[in-house]
Design a protein around this motif. Structure first.
Motif, PDB file in Angstrom:
ATOM      1  N   VAL A   1       0.829  -1.213   0.000  1.00  0.00           N
ATOM      2  CA  VAL A   1       0.000   0.000   0.000  1.00  0.00           C
ATOM      3  C   VAL A   1       0.861   1.261   0.000  1.00  0.00           C
ATOM      4  CG1 VAL A   1      -1.802   1.279   1.224  1.00  0.00           C
ATOM      5  CG2 VAL A   1      -1.890  -1.220   1.163  1.00  0.00           C
ATOM      6  N   LEU A   2       1.619   1.457   1.061  1.00  0.00           N
ATOM      7  CA  LEU A   2       2.326   2.733   1.230  1.00  0.00           C
ATOM      8  C   LEU A   2       3.422   2.969   0.188  1.00  0.00           C
ATOM      9  CD1 LEU A   2       2.563   2.993   5.105  1.00  0.00           C
ATOM     10  CD2 LEU A   2       0.949   4.112   3.563  1.00  0.00           C
ATOM     11  N   LYS A   3       4.227   1.959  -0.112  1.00  0.00           N
ATOM     12  CA  LYS A   3       5.298   2.157  -1.098  1.00  0.00           C
ATOM     13  C   LYS A   3       4.722   2.506  -2.465  1.00  0.00           C
ATOM     14  CE  LYS A   3       9.092  -0.029  -1.407  1.00  0.00           C
ATOM     15  NZ  LYS A   3      10.187  -0.970  -1.531  1.00  0.00           N
ATOM     16  N   THR A   4       3.624   1.879  -2.815  1.00  0.00           N
ATOM     17  CA  THR A   4       2.977   2.171  -4.090  1.00  0.00           C
ATOM     18  C   THR A   4       2.551   3.628  -4.155  1.00  0.00           C
ATOM     19  OG1 THR A   4       2.188  -0.101  -4.210  1.00  0.00           O
ATOM     20  CG2 THR A   4       1.068   1.499  -5.610  1.00  0.00           C
ATOM     21  N   ILE A   5       1.962   4.120  -3.085  1.00  0.00           N
ATOM     22  CA  ILE A   5       1.521   5.515  -3.037  1.00  0.00           C
ATOM     23  C   ILE A   5       2.728   6.450  -3.014  1.00  0.00           C
ATOM     24  CG2 ILE A   5       0.273   7.239  -1.685  1.00  0.00           C
ATOM     25  CD1 ILE A   5      -1.545   4.904  -0.730  1.00  0.00           C
ATOM     26  N   PHE A   6       3.737   6.119  -2.198  1.00  0.00           N
ATOM     27  CA  PHE A   6       4.939   6.956  -2.112  1.00  0.00           C
ATOM     28  C   PHE A   6       5.586   7.125  -3.477  1.00  0.00           C
ATOM     29  CE2 PHE A   6       5.077   7.593   2.287  1.00  0.00           C
ATOM     30  CZ  PHE A   6       6.237   8.259   2.653  1.00  0.00           C
ATOM     31  N   GLU A   7       5.652   6.042  -4.237  1.00  0.00           N
ATOM     32  CA  GLU A   7       6.380   6.062  -5.502  1.00  0.00           C
ATOM     33  C   GLU A   7       5.558   6.598  -6.667  1.00  0.00           C
ATOM     34  OE1 GLU A   7       7.807   2.048  -5.801  1.00  0.00           O
ATOM     35  OE2 GLU A   7       9.253   2.367  -4.200  1.00  0.00           O
ATOM     36  N   SER A   8       4.243   6.623  -6.541  1.00  0.00           N
ATOM     37  CA  SER A   8       3.416   7.011  -7.684  1.00  0.00           C
ATOM     38  C   SER A   8       2.761   8.379  -7.542  1.00  0.00           C
ATOM     39  CB  SER A   8       2.335   5.960  -7.931  1.00  0.00           C
ATOM     40  OG  SER A   8       1.418   5.950  -6.849  1.00  0.00           O
ATOM     41  N   SER A   9       2.983   9.035  -6.425  1.00  0.00           N
ATOM     42  CA  SER A   9       2.281  10.291  -6.209  1.00  0.00           C
ATOM     43  C   SER A   9       3.160  11.299  -5.484  1.00  0.00           C
ATOM     44  CB  SER A   9       1.017  10.028  -5.382  1.00  0.00           C
ATOM     45  OG  SER A   9       0.383  11.237  -5.057  1.00  0.00           O
ATOM     46  N   ASN A  10       2.995  12.559  -5.824  1.00  0.00           N
ATOM     47  CA  ASN A  10       3.668  13.629  -5.095  1.00  0.00           C
ATOM     48  C   ASN A  10       2.813  14.144  -3.956  1.00  0.00           C
ATOM     49  OD1 ASN A  10       5.972  13.586  -6.685  1.00  0.00           O
ATOM     50  ND2 ASN A  10       5.046  14.923  -8.217  1.00  0.00           N
ATOM     51  N   LYS A  11       1.623  13.597  -3.830  1.00  0.00           N
ATOM     52  CA  LYS A  11       0.712  14.048  -2.782  1.00  0.00           C
ATOM     53  C   LYS A  11       1.093  13.437  -1.441  1.00  0.00           C
ATOM     54  CE  LYS A  11      -3.091  14.509  -5.999  1.00  0.00           C
ATOM     55  NZ  LYS A  11      -4.424  14.085  -6.369  1.00  0.00           N
ATOM     56  N   SER A  12       0.647  14.083  -0.380  1.00  0.00           N
ATOM     57  CA  SER A  12       0.872  13.527   0.946  1.00  0.00           C
ATOM     58  C   SER A  12      -0.244  12.530   1.269  1.00  0.00           C
ATOM     59  CB  SER A  12       0.942  14.633   1.992  1.00  0.00           C
ATOM     60  OG  SER A  12      -0.271  15.330   2.039  1.00  0.00           O
ATOM     61  N   ILE A  13       0.038  11.682   2.211  1.00  0.00           N
ATOM     62  CA  ILE A  13      -0.881  10.628   2.616  1.00  0.00           C
ATOM     63  C   ILE A  13      -1.299  10.891   4.056  1.00  0.00           C
ATOM     64  CG2 ILE A  13      -1.120   8.140   2.985  1.00  0.00           C
ATOM     65  CD1 ILE A  13       1.464   7.904   1.171  1.00  0.00           C
ATOM     66  N   GLU A  14      -2.591  10.912   4.309  1.00  0.00           N
ATOM     67  CA  GLU A  14      -3.058  10.977   5.692  1.00  0.00           C
ATOM     68  C   GLU A  14      -3.913   9.755   5.953  1.00  0.00           C
ATOM     69  OE1 GLU A  14      -5.132  13.654   9.114  1.00  0.00           O
ATOM     70  OE2 GLU A  14      -4.567  14.606   7.234  1.00  0.00           O
ATOM     71  N   ILE A  15      -3.494   8.970   6.927  1.00  0.00           N
ATOM     72  CA  ILE A  15      -4.220   7.771   7.311  1.00  0.00           C
ATOM     73  C   ILE A  15      -5.083   8.119   8.512  1.00  0.00           C
ATOM     74  CG2 ILE A  15      -4.014   5.404   8.155  1.00  0.00           C
ATOM     75  CD1 ILE A  15      -1.212   5.385   6.780  1.00  0.00           C
ATOM     76  N   ASP A  16      -6.395   7.987   8.359  1.00  0.00           N
ATOM     77  CA  ASP A  16      -7.322   8.205   9.468  1.00  0.00           C
ATOM     78  C   ASP A  16      -7.638   6.848  10.070  1.00  0.00           C
ATOM     79  OD1 ASP A  16      -9.322   8.763  11.260  1.00  0.00           O
ATOM     80  OD2 ASP A  16     -10.579   9.852   9.830  1.00  0.00           O
ATOM     81  N   ALA A  17      -7.071   6.590  11.225  1.00  0.00           N
ATOM     82  CA  ALA A  17      -7.228   5.293  11.880  1.00  0.00           C
ATOM     83  C   ALA A  17      -8.327   5.313  12.936  1.00  0.00           C
ATOM     84  CB  ALA A  17      -5.897   4.881  12.504  1.00  0.00           C
ATOM     85  N   SER A  18      -9.223   6.270  12.848  1.00  0.00           N
ATOM     86  CA  SER A  18     -10.282   6.404  13.848  1.00  0.00           C
ATOM     87  C   SER A  18     -11.162   5.158  13.941  1.00  0.00           C
ATOM     88  CB  SER A  18     -11.160   7.618  13.539  1.00  0.00           C
ATOM     89  OG  SER A  18     -10.394   8.796  13.597  1.00  0.00           O
ATOM     90  N   GLY A  19     -11.392   4.492  12.831  1.00  0.00           N
ATOM     91  CA  GLY A  19     -12.261   3.324  12.837  1.00  0.00           C
ATOM     92  C   GLY A  19     -11.545   2.006  13.065  1.00  0.00           C
ATOM     93  N   VAL A  20     -10.244   2.054  13.327  1.00  0.00           N
ATOM     94  CA  VAL A  20      -9.483   0.829  13.553  1.00  0.00           C
ATOM     95  C   VAL A  20      -9.803   0.307  14.943  1.00  0.00           C
ATOM     96  CG1 VAL A  20      -7.162  -0.156  13.749  1.00  0.00           C
ATOM     97  CG2 VAL A  20      -7.659   1.548  11.986  1.00  0.00           C
ATOM     98  N   ILE A  21     -10.250  -0.932  14.991  1.00  0.00           N
ATOM     99  CA  ILE A  21     -10.698  -1.508  16.257  1.00  0.00           C
ATOM    100  C   ILE A  21      -9.535  -1.965  17.121  1.00  0.00           C
ATOM    101  CG2 ILE A  21     -12.041  -3.396  17.268  1.00  0.00           C
ATOM    102  CD1 ILE A  21     -13.852  -3.141  14.734  1.00  0.00           C
ATOM    103  N   THR A  22      -8.524  -2.529  16.514  1.00  0.00           N
ATOM    104  CA  THR A  22      -7.366  -3.004  17.268  1.00  0.00           C
ATOM    105  C   THR A  22      -6.332  -1.881  17.406  1.00  0.00           C
ATOM    106  OG1 THR A  22      -5.736  -4.788  17.413  1.00  0.00           O
ATOM    107  CG2 THR A  22      -6.144  -3.857  15.229  1.00  0.00           C
ATOM    108  N   SER A  23      -5.420  -2.036  18.331  1.00  0.00           N
ATOM    109  CA  SER A  23      -4.371  -1.025  18.472  1.00  0.00           C
ATOM    110  C   SER A  23      -3.215  -1.369  17.527  1.00  0.00           C
ATOM    111  CB  SER A  23      -3.866  -0.970  19.910  1.00  0.00           C
ATOM    112  OG  SER A  23      -3.214  -2.177  20.243  1.00  0.00           O
ATOM    113  N   PHE A  24      -2.384  -0.392  17.240  1.00  0.00           N
ATOM    114  CA  PHE A  24      -1.211  -0.610  16.409  1.00  0.00           C
ATOM    115  C   PHE A  24      -0.083  -1.102  17.309  1.00  0.00           C
ATOM    116  CE2 PHE A  24      -3.696   2.303  13.887  1.00  0.00           C
ATOM    117  CZ  PHE A  24      -3.481   1.867  12.594  1.00  0.00           C
ATOM    118  N   SER A  25       0.387  -2.300  17.047  1.00  0.00           N
ATOM    119  CA  SER A  25       1.446  -2.875  17.876  1.00  0.00           C
ATOM    120  C   SER A  25       2.778  -2.215  17.542  1.00  0.00           C
ATOM    121  CB  SER A  25       1.548  -4.378  17.621  1.00  0.00           C
ATOM    122  OG  SER A  25       2.062  -4.627  16.324  1.00  0.00           O
TER     123      SER A  25
END
Length: 85
Positions: free
Chosen positions: A11-35
């Motif tokens: 996901v992220l590498k594809t976006i990093f390499e194909s776009s000059n735009k910034s990425i904002e990940i909204d994790a508000s709906g993520v049920i589990t925590s990020f380990s």
């Protein structure tokens, strides 16, 4: 389930390499925590590959449920960068 390595590579590498735009990940709906291992493998490794300056300009993660999530991610980014030195 998605590992940090999968998310970074598929996901992220594809976006990093194909776009000059910034990425904002909204994790508000993520049920589990990020380990710690997910944050390190996904974001820390991405920052090592692209450099912390580019990483910081291109990516932000936020969560209305966990307002400290971006700070936590950046902790693992900086730790990965420092281990690289």
């Amino acid at each position: 389930s998605f590992s940090g390595e999968d998310f970074r590579g598929n996901v992220l590498k594809t976006i990093f390499e194909s776009s000059n735009k910034s990425i904002e990940i909204d994790a508000s709906g993520v049920i589990t925590s990020f380990s710690p291992s997910f944050l390190d493998e996904c974001f820390g490794e991405l920052a090592k590959e692209y450099g912390v300056e580019m990483f910081s300009k291109k990516l932000k993660i936020s969560s209305s449920v966990n307002p400290e999530l971006n700070k936590k991610m950046m902790y693992y980014v900086e730790r990965a960068i420092n281990e690289q030195s």
